[in-house]
Design an enzyme around this catalytic site. Structure first.
Site, PDB file in Angstrom:
ATOM      1  N   GLY A 198     -24.215  28.352   9.352  1.00  0.00           N
ATOM      2  CA  GLY A 198     -25.109  28.514   8.214  1.00  0.00           C
ATOM      3  C   GLY A 198     -26.549  28.711   8.622  1.00  0.00           C
ATOM      4  O   GLY A 198     -26.979  29.817   8.975  1.00  0.00           O
ATOM      5  N   CYS A 199     -27.320  27.625   8.597  1.00  0.00           N
ATOM      6  CA  CYS A 199     -28.755  27.732   8.829  1.00  0.00           C
ATOM      7  C   CYS A 199     -29.103  28.111  10.265  1.00  0.00           C
ATOM      8  O   CYS A 199     -30.116  28.766  10.502  1.00  0.00           O
ATOM      9  CB  CYS A 199     -29.441  26.426   8.429  1.00  0.00           C
ATOM     10  SG  CYS A 199     -29.289  26.080   6.662  1.00  0.00           S
TER      11      CYS A 199
END
Length: 213
Positions: free
Chosen positions: A148-149
């Site tokens: 994700g991030c």
């Protein structure tokens, strides 16, 4: 670690190691590292421990920057991401889920905390300008989540011209399958992926002090 199909397509290059690194520690906050605090959390203990070794090695070499994701209490700044993950509403600025994991070797005297609302640590923040001001030519990346991030920040780092170097031991994901597949993807297309010991060896050879430390 690169995928053979990508290598055959020409994704077989190697990013050049710089001499002015910065360390970006992405979202190692209590909402992602303490399961009693938020449903978003998973056990990040080994990655946090490894990241502390990386933080310690960066002292006197380059800036250490932490990102924390959080929102206003009314979620007006969440955007459509909340439609995919309702648990993001647990990340209210000023509450425990948005505090850095207390195990981290964060030094308020020299380190920087960036607040963000979306996956990439570059989106809507001053990160690109901060790295440019420090003349960063190598962005070392730790944190969560890999799929994700971390991945979003790595792609943006490449696009902004800050070669990203992901430290495998220092990133983690609640999904082991997504962790591995995204490390392969980043290694093939967007970043270099190093073991912690190898990165510590690289940092040990560096003597250029950071403009921010």
């Amino acid at each position: 670690m690169r995928d053979d199909a990508n290598v055959r397509s020409g994704f077989n290059g190697t990013l050049v190691q710089g001499r002015k690194p910065a360390l970006l520690v992405i979202d190692f906050q209590r909402g992602f590292t303490e399961t009693a605090v938020s449903p978003l959390a998973s056990d990040c203990s080994s990655a946090v421990t490894a990241t502390n070794a990386l933080i310690d090695a960066m002292r006197g070499i380059g800036p250490v920057i932490f990102s924390v994701v959080g929102y206003s209490a009314n979620m007006a700044d969440l955007g459509c991401w909340g439609q995919k993950c309702g648990s993001l509403s647990s990340l209210v600025r000023g509450t425990p889920p948005c505090e850095l994991d207390p195990r981290l070797h964060y030094d308020a005297a020299v380190d920087l905390i960036l607040e963000k609302t979306q996956a990439s640590a570059f989106f809507g923040t001053a990160l690109a300008g901060i790295l440019a001001s420090a003349r960063c030519d190598m962005l070392i990346v730790a944190g969560c989540t890999t799929s994700g991030c971390v991945r979003a920040s790595v792609v943006d780092a490449m696009q902004y011209g800050f070669p990203p170097f992901v430290v495998r031991d220092c990133v983690t994901d609640r999904s082991a399958a997504q962790h591995e597949s995204n490390l392969i993807d980043m290694s093939s297309k967007y970043a270099e992926v190093f073991q912690l010991d190898a990165m510590l060896g690289i940092l040990n050879d560096m003597v250029t002090p950071s403009a921010l430390n």
